[in-house]
Every structure is written in C-alpha cells, then in structure tokens.
Design an enzyme around this catalytic site. Structure first.
Site, short mmCIF file in Angstrom:
data_model
loop_
_atom_site.label_atom_id
_atom_site.label_comp_id
_atom_site.label_asym_id
_atom_site.label_seq_id
_atom_site.Cartn_x
_atom_site.Cartn_y
_atom_site.Cartn_z
N TYR A 178 0.84 -1.20 0.00
CA TYR A 178 0.00 0.00 0.00
C TYR A 178 0.86 1.24 0.00
O TYR A 178 2.08 1.19 0.22
CB TYR A 178 -0.94 0.00 1.21
CG TYR A 178 -0.29 0.31 2.54
CD1 TYR A 178 -0.44 1.56 3.14
CD2 TYR A 178 0.47 -0.64 3.21
CE1 TYR A 178 0.15 1.85 4.36
CE2 TYR A 178 1.07 -0.36 4.43
CZ TYR A 178 0.90 0.89 5.00
OH TYR A 178 1.50 1.17 6.20
N ARG B 284 8.18 4.92 -4.14
CA ARG B 284 8.21 4.02 -2.99
C ARG B 284 7.25 2.85 -3.22
O ARG B 284 7.56 1.70 -2.87
CB ARG B 284 7.86 4.77 -1.71
CG ARG B 284 7.99 3.93 -0.45
CD ARG B 284 7.88 4.76 0.82
NE ARG B 284 6.56 5.34 1.01
CZ ARG B 284 6.20 6.05 2.06
NH1 ARG B 284 7.07 6.28 3.03
NH2 ARG B 284 4.98 6.55 2.17
N HIS C 134 0.09 -21.15 -0.70
CA HIS C 134 1.11 -20.16 -0.45
C HIS C 134 1.86 -19.69 -1.70
O HIS C 134 2.12 -18.48 -1.84
CB HIS C 134 2.12 -20.67 0.59
CG HIS C 134 1.59 -20.67 1.98
ND1 HIS C 134 0.62 -21.54 2.41
CD2 HIS C 134 1.89 -19.89 3.05
CE1 HIS C 134 0.34 -21.32 3.69
NE2 HIS C 134 1.09 -20.31 4.10
N LYS D 67 6.48 -1.29 2.26
CA LYS D 67 5.19 -0.82 2.80
C LYS D 67 4.12 -1.85 2.44
O LYS D 67 3.34 -1.68 1.50
CB LYS D 67 4.87 0.57 2.23
CG LYS D 67 3.92 1.38 3.09
CD LYS D 67 3.89 2.83 2.62
CE LYS D 67 2.89 3.67 3.40
NZ LYS D 67 3.31 3.94 4.78
N GLU E 35 11.57 2.89 14.93
CA GLU E 35 10.51 3.81 14.54
C GLU E 35 9.31 3.56 15.43
O GLU E 35 9.35 2.74 16.34
CB GLU E 35 10.14 3.62 13.06
CG GLU E 35 9.70 2.21 12.71
CD GLU E 35 9.53 2.00 11.22
OE1 GLU E 35 9.34 3.00 10.49
OE2 GLU E 35 9.57 0.84 10.77
N LEU F 8 10.78 1.94 7.81
CA LEU F 8 10.12 2.43 6.61
C LEU F 8 10.67 3.82 6.27
O LEU F 8 10.70 4.70 7.13
CB LEU F 8 8.61 2.51 6.82
CG LEU F 8 7.81 2.94 5.60
CD1 LEU F 8 7.84 1.84 4.54
CD2 LEU F 8 6.38 3.27 5.97
#
Length: 291
Positions: free
Chosen positions: A37, A56, A107, A153, A185, A209
C-alpha cells in the site's frame, strides 16, 4: 460514502460507490496479507511529492515480486480523479495492490494469468489538534517483533497493530519499536530524538520504513542549519533524551513528553520541536499547498 472515505472509490479499473465495491474472499490480500500500500497526503487538493510516493510504491512492489499493474501515468490519473471527486481540500489518498484472486488458498504465487487487485480511495487528512501540541503525548517502548523487511510498505501489519493497541491499552498515543537495543521507529510514525541541541534520526535501513515526512524534517533541519546526526540511537540515549518527537503526514511534528511513564526532558514539548513544527507549517504553506 462514509465520514472517512469519499465516493467514488477505485477498484480494478472502475470508479464506484464504496457500498458497491467488493473483493473476493479468495483475494490473497484477505487470505495472506499478500499486498502493498501507499498513502499520499494532499494539501489544498495538491498531492505532496507524488512522484516520491509512487517510487516508494514501485520499490515495494518490486520487493515483494508483484508486477506493477499500472504505469506511472495510470497511478497519477487515479490519484487526481479521487482528489477532484472528494469533498475535502486536505486529503489522504490510499493505494493498495494485492496479488489478486486465485481459485484456492495456496502459499506459492498464483499463475501469471491472475491479475492483481487494485483499490484506492480518498479520506480527509486530519492532523493533531492544538491541545496535543501544547501537552505532547505519551508513548511506550516495545520489542520490535516485525519481520526484517520493514522498509517495504506491505499490508501485513499485524505486529504494528498489536504494538499500537498495547499503547492504546495504556492510554498512550504510540509504541516505539526497539530492536537489538536500538530505536527503529513507531508503529505508524518515524521517531526523532534531541540531545544537547543535536537532532538524532535513525538511519534508513531494511528495519525502518523510509518516510516522506522523515525526509522533509531532515531537509528543514539542513535549511535552517540545525545540527543533525543520522545514526543508530541506543535505547539508553532514547531514555535520556531532551526531546522526542513522532512524525508523519498526519502527526506532522508531535512531541512525546512521557515515555514508559517517565517524563521526557522537563515533561513539556521542547524548544527545538516547537521550531521544527513552525518550520513545517511554513513549508506546508509555501511549498506543499503550491506544488
């Protein structure tokens, strides 16, 4: 439409009301959290650093071996159409891509014939209220139990969710993630530390990130000749900090004034954080709302 999601949303090539948008329960995003995302802040209907956000997104897609379903112009068209249709001047555009809908739960990647699922919507961009800026917020520290590709992300955010809920359960705004004795973070923010007038920032590695707001803060520090050290921050340094901030597109620059029940500095937002917040507001007015 809801108070937090505008109509229309985008789903697999169509713009439609949120109430009519549906995804198969066999979607790999639902079954495995197999997707990525991106979130893009919008000021005065202008997306901020759209190219950087799309870069990104592309890097994350490549990192999980998921083919980018759209060209850059396609992503840009979706973003601008959602912005135009939403009722808010300041917005947050959410983009999500999953590996799509297979005919089974297994998977390994599905056949190449399976198309990714692409979903996007606009929400209002809500920043921290003024009263929180005056008092600052409380945070806790927790062990960083996430996987080792935190620079991607991805939608598999259960470890972040559990850590953030642990903070909420204790009446705190954020959980700071500690791995191997160093700060990484927050669950949904980058963290900065001030000690003896120097701004400390954890380095960009696979364990953090790379935040767009993180970049802005370092750029503003350089522009105002603020001393900065980008390096690993030991947990002991974090606990001895004069100031701690959390930073994101919604939190902007927000002081953490209590950590694990102990006051940070004098327990009030510090002077460097106040200056950085003002530099950020000036930047928002002169750059973010005009580009």
């Amino acid at each position: 439409m809801t108070p937090n999601v505008a109509d229309p949303v985008y789903l697999n090539g169509r713009y439609l009301p949120l109430a009519e948008a549906g995804v198969s329960p066999l979607d790999r995003g639902f079954l495995f959290g197999d997707g990525v995302y991106e979130v893009i802040p919008v000021y005065s209907r202008r997306p901020f650093r759209l190219d950087e956000h799309l870069q990104r997104l592309a890097a994350t897609l490549a990192g999980v071996r998921l083919a980018d379903p759209l060209l850059v112009d396609g992503w840009r068209d979706i973003v601008f159409r959602l912005i135009a249709a939403a009722p808010w001047e300041d917005q947050s555009i959410y983009l999500q891509v999953t590996r799509g809908v297979d005919d089974k739960r297994d998977h390994p990647f599905p056949p190449a014939s399976v198309s990714p699922t692409v979903f996007a919507f606009a929400s209002p961009l809500v920043t921290a209220p003024a009263e929180l800026r005056v008092t600052g917020v409380a945070a806790i520290t927790v062990p960083d139990l996430r996987w080792s590709r935190c620079d991607l992300k991805v939608i598999s955010l259960l470890a972040n969710v559990l850590a953030r809920q642990q903070a909420v359960d204790q009446g705190c705004a954020e959980a700071l993630l500690i791995r191997d004795g160093t700060l990484k973070e927050g669950t949904a923010s980058n963290i900065f530390v001030v000690k003896n007038g120097v701004l400390l920032a954890p380095p960009k590695t696979q364990l953090m990130l790379p935040g767009i707001t993180y970049d802005v803060i370092l750029e503003l520090a350089a522009a105002h000749h603020q001393a900065v050290a980008v390096r690993e921050i030991a947990e002991a340094e974090l606990r001895a900090a004069d100031e701690i901030w959390m930073a994101s597109s919604t939190k902007e620059v927000l002081a953490i004034t209590t950590l694990d029940g102990q006051a940070v500095g004098n327990g009030r937002p510090g002077p460097l954080g106040e200056r950085m917040w003002q530099w950020y507001q000036d930047f928002k007015t002169t750059v973010m709302r005009k580009t």
